[in-house]
Scaffold this active site. Sequence first.
Site: not given
Lengths: 733, 733
Positions: A185, A191, A224, A361, A451, A474, A476
């Site tokens: 890229t 892309s 990366g 809950r 929360g 990898e 879009d």
Amino acid sequence: MSTTIPTSQSPASRAETLPASPDGGVTAAPLEQLPSAATPPSPGVTPVETGERIDVAALGKILDGRWWQLRRAARDLALDPDLQKIESLTMEEHRERVLVQSRRLAAMGLVHRAYPPEVGGKGDPGGNLAGFEELAVLDPSLQIKAGVQWGLFGSAVLHLGNEEHHRRWLPGILDLSVPGCFAMTEIGHGSDVASIATTATYDESTAEFVIHTPITAARKEYIGNAALHGVAAVVFAQLVTKGVNHGVHAFYVPIREERADGEMHFVDGVEGSDDGLKGGLRGVDNGQLWFDHLRVPRTNLLNRYGDVAPDGTYSSPISSPGRRFFTMLGTLVQGRVSLSGAAVSVSKMALAIAVAYGTQRRQFTGADEHSEVVLMDYQQHQRRLLPLLARTYAATFAQNELLDRFDEVFSGRHDSDEHRQDLETLAAAAKPMTTWLALDALQEAREACGGAGYMAENRLVGLRQDMDVYVTFEGDNNVLLQLVGKRLLTDYGREMAKVDIAGAVRYVAARAADMTLHRTPLRRAAQSVLDTGSRARSAGHLRAAETQRELLEDRVESMIAEIATALRPARHASPVEAAALFNAHQHELIEAARSHAELLQWEAFTAALPTVRDPRTREVLTTLRDLYGLTLIEKNLAWYLMNGRISGQRAKTVTSYVDRLLMRLRPHVNDLVAAFGYSPGHLRATIATDVEAERQREAREYFRHQRAVGREPINEKELHASQQRSGLAEPGA
Amino acid sequence: MSTTIPTSQSPASRAETLPASPDGGVTAAPLEQLPSAATPPSPGVTPVETGERIDVAALGKILDGRWWQLRRAARDLALDPDLQKIESLTMEEHRERVLVQSRRLAAMGLVHRAYPPEVGGKGDPGGNLAGFEELAVLDPSLQIKAGVQWGLFGSAVLHLGNEEHHRRWLPGILDLSVPGCFAMTEIGHGSDVASIATTATYDESTAEFVIHTPITAARKEYIGNAALHGVAAVVFAQLVTKGVNHGVHAFYVPIREERADGEMHFVDGVEGSDDGLKGGLRGVDNGQLWFDHLRVPRTNLLNRYGDVAPDGTYSSPISSPGRRFFTMLGTLVQGRVSLSGAAVSVSKMALAIAVAYGTQRRQFTGADEHSEVVLMDYQQHQRRLLPLLARTYAATFAQNELLDRFDEVFSGRHDSDEHRQDLETLAAAAKPMTTWLALDALQEAREACGGAGYMAENRLVGLRQDMDVYVTFEGDNNVLLQLVGKRLLTDYGREMAKVDIAGAVRYVAARAADMTLHRTPLRRAAQSVLDTGSRARSAGHLRAAETQRELLEDRVESMIAEIATALRPARHASPVEAAALFNAHQHELIEAARSHAELLQWEAFTAALPTVRDPRTREVLTTLRDLYGLTLIEKNLAWYLMNGRISGQRAKTVTSYVDRLLMRLRPHVNDLVAAFGYSPGHLRATIATDVEAERQREAREYFRHQRAVGREPINEKELHASQQRSGLAEPGA
């Protein structure tokens, strides 16, 4: 107006004893008899009580697919504290930790299965990915760090290089002594890989390629390992020799070396920068790389699909530059496949956490004012989570099929151009579905846990931050769906080409009549007859797998046929007009591709049903499949109505039928997530343990004890009521 | 099969010169003439060229509403580096920075406008919130930290306390010498405040309240300022005196004191813990608080709506405990109003960033293979962003109206129970719409900016992480919508009660006939006549404001009537059956409430149109309003079809009409976000500057120069083509 209430004896005003809704709303006549916001459980018989529980173990094995053992072994790595994500680390600490964890994975040999035995692998591409997908359970940063090294950098050498390349470079890649980058890229082109602007120009005089970044837009970006750890890189660049650009090729390029100071530095001709903080995946050191006339030997070209002789002559086994490009990129499809699988794993985690909390809950009282309602018993809560559960099951089965296909091609059992193209299309359809599912599931789970869902210790927010970029990298998601749509158009074109001209004309004419003159298609007429019966019968019809399939298939086929017809004038139009015409249908094409991808998931889910032996389990799973099918139909109900595929009468049954399915599935929801196989130890979310149930037990015990010893204060409201009953007058204002 | 291409002379295979799509797809006959994935611009006339630009300045003033000057002054604080968020801080550093920033806000007096002049305020509640909403532009953590102090803690003292309380405590609250907590929520009860379990038991012997946390579930949770900075708290607890529980009341409670070591410590009887990392808002120190028989003076009860005499006698100006509770909570509605406004501000930022990038960034070539298409010219990109832009405009106008209503009530100009209830319902409808809009806008913007959207420096991910919890706190969005739904049911009940019995029966009978026998309602019959005309005419009809209003209103009214009818049996049913019946319609009720909230936004947008003087601007804004209305109708198209409100013929025009509106709005998109008034300095996102345009300029310049000096290599594909043209044969395989 001030009313003084001498406590413990004054009665209350009659007008003010209406139940107030607990969420701040005040209900009034004539609906004051409505129960309050707190709403009641579905009929309370649990499968545990009736002994009708599903076979979780058997279902779990089916879900985990062909490589279930490898998958579970990888998942269980998450039980090792050293391989877990720590949310509170700084970016620097997180990057270092993930590097150390990656070394451990390398030492275990767990990430090498796809490589050939000659270099220490097992030649097991499918099993490798099955395990790799689960690394996201440990930490998505670790998955991506490993993916960069062994899924992209190493795979590029494996699939694009020759045996000499394998011999020289794979050992260091596999043992991580050479961390590497996959430098494809660029800032200017994400892309659209074919348009990258980095050049690799062959210099005959020295038999070297000159790797160069001519403009800022050509800098490699989001790479990366580029910021810190990368020692080498596979660099994608336009190969130029003898004045001709032969398109994108890959080169093995050393980028860092140890200097006298004992530190790693960029080699001369390479520069880079650190992307710094990202939305997530903070354990991966992404960065930029760029090159200033960097020279690498001719033999560093990964030359499987294109080579340059010492004299500069270019050669390739694939004469079309376009097909050569796609063939090269196609060898790297496993990135897409494995991200899709990781997204499915994380979706399962999200739902396991939300369901664990939602079935413990309680909030707001319902029919019984002393007992609060379990969240999962609210219809809205079911609406929020159960369709996502159905999508996750569908995605799991579709992913298992995708992995089988991947293994067939990459093991060489069924490896042809056609198989590869099919695999690429399937992966392009799968990844948008699963990665968007992961974001939807994580977000809905987050919100459904209130929360608590926002606390980092409950994992949902951290996972969502990490998974966010999975919808972009990898490929879009929107670009991938467009690719799928174009493939569908192509296939439709091929089909049409087979039909004789007269047949095609009749087909189009019939459709035109249907669309514009509102003529009743046969299918609809037949349905109207059925619809004179009860709603229940209509709903039953919708539950039939064949009806669902027909509706889902019909939508894809009809949309594609309609788009193809609309695009016909493009064949004889100017480029500008043709482009405008295509653009005018882009959204529709992407929606058609989405429906196609959903159909694939529905089909995979349906195909999995017969593999479930236990009848009760199969029944529940069929109900879940129906929920998936019906919610797809519900989502596109307007289309089915407008196009005469469903009558207005039947359409009205869809939503109520979905509601019925939710009620039927409610008792099995814990088992359905248990089958995913993620224990509290894998999930590591406080709310996915029994803390909430324990708090409730403590509260019940406390209030029971208070009542028993007579220490519970009387409620003012009850006091008013009892005073009213005893006939005392309202106190003066 | 290997084809050696002797570079610069060999021709290519004819079969392989079909254009390949740039995203990895290979198109085939008979559709190979289609343009590639790269698709083309909408007709390229920009408003700049035609001189038809809208009046950005005037529109901006309307958008910023009545308190536009205060709003802009607050927004401009974001230009001060000391008041900006720094993404890379640790949690600890971020908390400290936000505290320091809060002190600066206090010193500027900017956050005190709502307080009475006696304590240094301006008695300007509306102007105060307008400015406060913009603090999210600086850093949502700062907004929430300020909101805890001056919007919740201070407001509770102001609205629930007496003059003596104001005199004693407000000065320290306003100048932040006493940072405080709003200790309402408990672990066991979030949205259901009435059920909290902390007790404040009056002890006549000492004239003190004993604040106590009897169970874990009663611990105060997610309390801002609790982890570190809080010195005092307003604690909500069940007030018990003389053996009677009078419900939830608020108490002023000192929680930390300076000890001999110079550090702040919890006072005896108070304990707490740190919530640690959250999904966002990391500059706010949320934590737990709990109490062990902590004693506070009787006079620390904030006693405006309920008091206890020294002898323990309880009194209240409101005799109904339920109404008293809601009145007390109602005084705190500004939290909901201001979060809603903050969400609108952030939605504007998200779109300003995505539109800046989307109108610069180019990707894939279109009609011209040498010129890439601007993202915003793709139909799909317009589909992703422009409806969000329309929603943001609608939300802005609705928020302005809400703020006016808020100011009317809290300035005392129109302050009655009815006005307060209406305000609370409006706020309950607004906050879910705007906070979900913010998440949708931030996420779509993030994805629309690709990898760049994932970089922290471009703000979208950080803002999304912060805004995530806005959909939960100050009333969970689903709970709020249910509250709105119940209010709609109540109002409907009141309306029905006014109608004579015969009329009501006729109404229900007519509906029943419509629903079950498919009788054509009058409206539909009239429409069918119109529909024999052209599609354009139908679409024109849909553009009429009255048609949109009628459709949107009709949906809300009909859904509510249908739910009310379905719930009738609940009046005479057992509590269990009644609760089950209500639950079976919960999802539908919430959807009705959502449609109602959307209608309010549509109406606010429509009401704002006549305030726009410039005809061209009004025209564009009307188009944007139409986009909002039409996308709402499109979203619920199945409902309109099933219920005979829109014919199948007309329904088909909706989507194509939406597409036309997108094309019409495209040229104005930069102006429409410019009117939001957020400069690059406010946005602080690298991609919202001109870096992308600059990179492209550099690239164009480079390639132009390369061509000029003859240094550009020839493309292999072009080489093949030119060789074919010159009649050279395909080289041997």
